[in-house]
Design a protein around this motif. Sequence first.
Motif, PDB file in Angstrom:
ATOM      1  N   SER B 436    -117.045 -34.048  20.325  1.00 37.44           N
ATOM      2  CA  SER B 436    -116.615 -33.232  19.191  1.00 37.44           C
ATOM      3  C   SER B 436    -117.680 -33.104  18.104  1.00 37.44           C
ATOM      4  N   SER B 483    -118.908 -20.507  11.751  1.00 30.93           N
ATOM      5  CA  SER B 483    -117.972 -20.653  12.865  1.00 30.93           C
ATOM      6  C   SER B 483    -116.554 -20.811  12.321  1.00 30.93           C
ATOM      7  N   PHE B 484    -115.588 -20.701  13.234  1.00 23.47           N
ATOM      8  CA  PHE B 484    -114.205 -20.861  12.787  1.00 23.47           C
ATOM      9  C   PHE B 484    -113.976 -22.245  12.196  1.00 23.47           C
ATOM     10  N   ARG B 485    -114.533 -23.242  12.902  1.00 20.17           N
ATOM     11  CA  ARG B 485    -114.239 -24.604  12.429  1.00 20.17           C
ATOM     12  C   ARG B 485    -114.854 -24.837  11.056  1.00 20.17           C
ATOM     13  N   TRP B 487    -115.292 -22.477   8.774  1.00 16.59           N
ATOM     14  CA  TRP B 487    -114.427 -21.737   7.843  1.00 16.59           C
ATOM     15  C   TRP B 487    -113.189 -22.562   7.487  1.00 16.59           C
ATOM     16  N   TRP B 488    -112.611 -23.157   8.531  1.00 21.22           N
ATOM     17  CA  TRP B 488    -111.415 -23.985   8.304  1.00 21.22           C
ATOM     18  C   TRP B 488    -111.754 -25.166   7.396  1.00 21.22           C
ATOM     19  N   ARG B 492    -109.751 -24.912   4.196  1.00 23.40           N
ATOM     20  CA  ARG B 492    -108.448 -25.520   4.451  1.00 23.40           C
ATOM     21  C   ARG B 492    -108.415 -27.033   4.453  1.00 23.40           C
ATOM     22  N   PRO B 497    -102.557 -29.463   6.567  1.00 25.30           N
ATOM     23  CA  PRO B 497    -101.607 -30.445   7.094  1.00 25.30           C
ATOM     24  C   PRO B 497    -102.272 -31.371   8.105  1.00 25.30           C
ATOM     25  N   SER B 498    -103.347 -30.937   8.697  1.00 28.96           N
ATOM     26  CA  SER B 498    -104.007 -31.865   9.616  1.00 28.96           C
ATOM     27  C   SER B 498    -105.497 -31.876   9.316  1.00 28.96           C
ATOM     28  N   PRO B 500    -109.212 -33.717   9.253  1.00 26.45           N
ATOM     29  CA  PRO B 500    -109.851 -34.360  10.405  1.00 26.45           C
ATOM     30  C   PRO B 500    -109.328 -35.756  10.721  1.00 26.45           C
ATOM     31  N   HIS B 503    -105.160 -37.256  12.871  1.00 22.65           N
ATOM     32  CA  HIS B 503    -104.714 -37.661  14.207  1.00 22.65           C
ATOM     33  C   HIS B 503    -105.786 -38.555  14.801  1.00 22.65           C
ATOM     34  N   PRO B 504    -105.415 -39.386  15.737  1.00 24.36           N
ATOM     35  CA  PRO B 504    -106.372 -40.354  16.273  1.00 24.36           C
ATOM     36  C   PRO B 504    -107.548 -39.646  16.922  1.00 24.36           C
ATOM     37  N   ASN B 505    -108.736 -40.125  16.669  1.00 22.35           N
ATOM     38  CA  ASN B 505    -109.915 -39.553  17.293  1.00 22.35           C
ATOM     39  C   ASN B 505    -110.076 -40.147  18.686  1.00 22.35           C
ATOM     40  N   PRO B 506    -110.026 -39.331  19.677  1.00 20.28           N
ATOM     41  CA  PRO B 506    -110.032 -39.842  21.043  1.00 20.28           C
ATOM     42  C   PRO B 506    -111.432 -40.099  21.586  1.00 20.28           C
ATOM     43  N   GLU B 507    -112.450 -39.864  20.765  1.00 17.37           N
ATOM     44  CA  GLU B 507    -113.839 -39.963  21.249  1.00 17.37           C
ATOM     45  C   GLU B 507    -114.081 -41.213  22.078  1.00 17.37           C
TER      46      GLU B 507
END
Lengths: 262, 515
Positions: B436, B483-485, B487-488, B492, B497-498, B500, B503-507
């Motif tokens: 990621s 990029s979209f990410r 921009w977000w 945002r 609401p979410s 970075p 939620h658990p980072n699954p890396e």
Amino acid sequence: MRLSLFITCYNDALFPQTGKAVVRVLERLGHTVEFRPAQTCCGQMHWNTGYLRESLPILRHFVHVFADAETIVVPSSSCVAMMRDHYTKAAQMDNDPALAREVELLLPRVFEFSELLVRRLRVEDVGARFTHKVAYHPSCHSARSLHLDEIPLHLLRRVRGLDLVPLANSQECCGFGGTFAIKNADVSSAMLADKVRCVLNSGTEVLTAVDNSCLMHIHGSLHRQRTHVRAVHLAEILACSEDESALAADQHFTFASSELPR
Amino acid sequence: MKRETQPGQQNQHWNRRDFPEAARQALAAQPAADSPFEHSQTRRNVRHATDVIQAKRNAVTAELHEWQALRRAGAAIRAHTLEHLDHYLLEFEANYTRRGGRVHWASDAAEARRLVLEILAPHAPREVIKVKTMTSEEIGLNACLEDHGIRPIETDLAELIVQLGHDRPSHFVAPALHISRGQVRDLFARAMRQPNLTDSPDDLVAAARGYLRQKFLTTPVAISGANFLLADTGGVCIVESEGNGRMCLTLPDVLISIVGIEKVLPRFQDLEVFLQTLPRSATGERMNPYNSIWSGTPTGDGPREFHVILLDNGRSPILADEESRQTLRCIRCAACLNACPVYHQTGGHAYESVYAGPIGAILTPQLHSMHAAQSLPYASSLCGACYEVCPVEINIPEVLIHLRSQVVQQQQSTLTGSLGLWNLAMQSAAFLMRDSHRLPAAVHLAQRLQSALVSRNGFIEWLPGPLSGWTKTRDLPALPAESFRDWWQRTRSANSPSSPGAHPNPESSTEQRHD
């Protein structure tokens, strides 16, 4: 409803407008959209090119990122097809029952964008207004894998001011096919020429689809030939609304010049 | 005359063109006039013919409300047969032999050719008549017969056209589909010495009939393939449209049928399914005009010697592979060719293979144990039109991907392959896409580096190396600055609401297992 957006790797880098349009439509309908920045790619390019082993960590990453997401929305039918057609087999190939179980639990919660609207959220009229001639290209994965059938057309027919024009031989592949467009560039270009001829003969101003990959391919030729037909993802048409006569300044269309939205 | 290649023979030296090169030549065969959309004559012929057959096929399959059930039944019968192929082949042999026929087993093309020559030897024919047979093409029989002073005469009209034109079949149901009526006239006028022949269908058929009728009445040996072998009755089934098959099956003294081992059906009753699905898929007809089933040698009627040569020639290894076994369900209807947008453009010759189109793209490389025709699994955009029309539900795109993975593994097992451009590019992409942080970093880098390639109109019009295949006919949009990410993140992430960390980072778990 709480919706988690999987933007897909190529939309993220090349077509951010599509993602913004998806967010706009869903929020306008009263839903909450989340974006998980850990997301990357579904693994389709590697899988379809025969690099199955290489695609495994990519799809595994996807499954982990979205494991606890309520509902996942994807503005790309070929990525959803990758998941539905191949993820189960991939998990079996990797001899990983835990992954197979996660895939099994995850897949029913993954929806292509137009499919989410019509089949899951039961909405056809999203309050959009778009006063142009539009032709719809049913991409191969949307038609033959997801069987979206008339879903995108139902959505387009409810857009105010939109003039839907028929596209001849619409079910025929545009010749993109991922790495096929590079590995077999001549055949791909010949297929594209047939598709572009049908688009031009339709007299449309705008070509739409639920996959930016196909649109990028078709528009690549339309642009090379200096035609004025635009290619616009379905979400971007649905994002144009009555009260917002033009999109915000930072939201010009993916393939369109600034004068298009009206 | 000796031929440089023996089609279908294993371990042969395969010096044929790869699909992309053969397709390029096919597309450029007769340069387009003035428009980029203008097709050459051959492409127009192929496109017109496949469109006509496809439209007929669509009409006669749509009228059957149980069409999908017939497809499923066909797939189930063929899959069951393949699971128990040894059983049904032995049952066929026992019943066919009991009725007076003789069964021969050929493990490869060379053995099949030798068997044909041995059967022919006591009769010493100067000519043999042939019903269109793909197995004969597969084993290179015509060239072999000519080498031994025996002249093979094709009696199927389209095969005759191809033979007289010293051409190759481009489609295994309609072998001369790439040739127009006018071209057939010129060919017949020359070969049959009828300079005043017109190009009306009646005249052309009459000319062929006159030429062939005399051959039917005077030639003592016929060679055929078969559409189906029937295990329970020991029967052999051929369906055809012209009656030439019926002539070949009844008039000569000796009949040799060369049949792939996968062509057996358990029961006579199974024809109930396939005599519906095959003609509707192949020619868009509800029923074939001629349906012949023969078994054994009744006295005073038909040939006195019946031989069936059961041909393996690379089929057993396909049977052993669970993933691609479905390839052998094929009943050779060619519906996948007519539906294929790649075949529409290139015609059959570009496949450099007896079996063209989507089924050829999966069958040919497997018949050579993946040691030849490795470009064919890539001769598809994976659009799925072939799977949609297949009357025995062969998931051709799935098999194509399976075969691509075998090609990739072979390449990766060699030093040149693993250091090749494609492998390095795909490995690098996989390295970026499974993480990621790496992928967004790579996008940022590309956003900065692309400026040299972007034209003033904001599009990329030229790319180097293999990527030039794209920009030869297509512009590519440049990467937008954001990029979209990003921009977000910019607009945002603070109140999203979410965010970075939400939620658990699954890396860690992912990377541990695969790096």
